[in-house]
Design a protein around this motif. Sequence first.
Motif, PDB file in Angstrom:
ATOM      1  N   TYR A 118     -12.986  -0.177   1.195  1.00  0.00           N
ATOM      2  CA  TYR A 118     -12.601   1.129   1.726  1.00  0.00           C
ATOM      3  C   TYR A 118     -13.651   1.687   2.681  1.00  0.00           C
ATOM      4  CZ  TYR A 118      -8.793   0.957  -1.642  1.00  0.00           C
ATOM      5  OH  TYR A 118      -7.666   0.597  -2.339  1.00  0.00           O
TER       6      TYR A 118
ATOM      7  N   LEU B 248      -3.013   0.204  -3.690  1.00  0.00           N
ATOM      8  CA  LEU B 248      -3.134  -0.947  -2.802  1.00  0.00           C
ATOM      9  C   LEU B 248      -3.214  -2.163  -3.700  1.00  0.00           C
ATOM     10  CD1 LEU B 248      -3.740  -2.455  -0.095  1.00  0.00           C
ATOM     11  CD2 LEU B 248      -6.164  -2.007  -0.568  1.00  0.00           C
TER      12      LEU B 248
ATOM     13  N   LEU C  13       0.859   5.579   0.188  1.00  0.00           N
ATOM     14  CA  LEU C  13       0.171   6.840   0.428  1.00  0.00           C
ATOM     15  C   LEU C  13       1.177   7.983   0.287  1.00  0.00           C
ATOM     16  CD1 LEU C  13      -1.097   4.664   2.672  1.00  0.00           C
ATOM     17  CD2 LEU C  13      -2.517   6.641   3.118  1.00  0.00           C
TER      18      LEU C  13
ATOM     19  N   VAL D  17       0.866  -1.170   0.000  1.00  0.00           N
ATOM     20  CA  VAL D  17       0.000   0.000   0.000  1.00  0.00           C
ATOM     21  C   VAL D  17       0.911   1.230   0.000  1.00  0.00           C
ATOM     22  CG1 VAL D  17      -0.244   0.084   2.535  1.00  0.00           C
ATOM     23  CG2 VAL D  17      -1.987   1.136   1.084  1.00  0.00           C
TER      24      VAL D  17
ATOM     25  N   LEU E 197      -4.262   7.824  -0.881  1.00  0.00           N
ATOM     26  CA  LEU E 197      -3.970   6.401  -0.942  1.00  0.00           C
ATOM     27  C   LEU E 197      -3.818   6.114  -2.436  1.00  0.00           C
ATOM     28  CD1 LEU E 197      -5.689   3.568   1.057  1.00  0.00           C
ATOM     29  CD2 LEU E 197      -4.703   3.238  -1.206  1.00  0.00           C
TER      30      LEU E 197
ATOM     31  N   LEU F 116      -8.857   8.763  -2.128  1.00  0.00           N
ATOM     32  CA  LEU F 116      -8.464   7.742  -3.088  1.00  0.00           C
ATOM     33  C   LEU F 116      -9.476   7.718  -4.222  1.00  0.00           C
ATOM     34  CD1 LEU F 116     -10.443   4.975  -2.941  1.00  0.00           C
ATOM     35  CD2 LEU F 116      -9.311   4.796  -0.739  1.00  0.00           C
TER      36      LEU F 116
ATOM     37  N   VAL G  47      -7.810  11.263   4.182  1.00  0.00           N
ATOM     38  CA  VAL G  47      -7.149  10.462   3.156  1.00  0.00           C
ATOM     39  C   VAL G  47      -8.136  10.311   2.002  1.00  0.00           C
ATOM     40  CG1 VAL G  47      -6.063   8.243   2.598  1.00  0.00           C
ATOM     41  CG2 VAL G  47      -5.788   9.230   4.894  1.00  0.00           C
TER      42      VAL G  47
ATOM     43  N   VAL H  22      -4.269  -1.569   4.587  1.00  0.00           N
ATOM     44  CA  VAL H  22      -4.981  -0.293   4.657  1.00  0.00           C
ATOM     45  C   VAL H  22      -5.026   0.199   6.102  1.00  0.00           C
ATOM     46  CG1 VAL H  22      -7.210   0.854   4.363  1.00  0.00           C
ATOM     47  CG2 VAL H  22      -6.351  -0.643   2.574  1.00  0.00           C
TER      48      VAL H  22
END
Length: 192
Positions: free
Chosen positions: A157, A116, A71, A69, A113, A146, A144, A132
């Motif tokens: 998520y 992943l 970020l 993952v 993010l 995505l 955050v 996550v």
Amino acid sequence: MTAVRRAVADDVPRAAHVLAAAFAGYPWTDWVVPPDDRAARLTELQALYLTHAVRHGVVLVDEALNGVVALVPVDAPPPDDATWHAVAALHGDRLERLGAAEPPPPPPGAWTLAALGVLPAARGAGLGSRLVAAALADVGDVPVVLDTSDPRNVGLYERHGFVVVARADVPDGPAVWSMVRPVLRPAGSSAP
């Protein structure tokens, strides 16, 4: 269950392979990466993105390197010109598609993010969810954001506190869901 740890530069080649395998057949990837040598292109793209994320963000992997993952903070410096030229070359005549699903503006101080992925053979054991959770704990009490083009990812998520804030239906392309996990506040605290 293997531990989750911060990735280092030496992990990038293997982590890029993991993401390339995880994104094989992913709607957005199939639309923005040309089909000729797609697996090789995708591995190289992921290596470029992960190198940037290791330098400027948080990249976590499990000890067996079956999942990753990444970020990055929204205010991370952009990749250098050489990286952008390599990205453009790998996307080829599909480069313009990258901007087809413009997400809503991120909240101040947000992290993105960016990726992943779990190797197909390691899916179904909760590794993606563990990654996550660990990544969100690592960046702390910040929003955050995505984007995902696979509706199956939306539920994953959402279980981690993300909410859908927009859906873009790209003409001749995949739908893209923009999601945000708002700032978390401990119980009993008051908003500023």
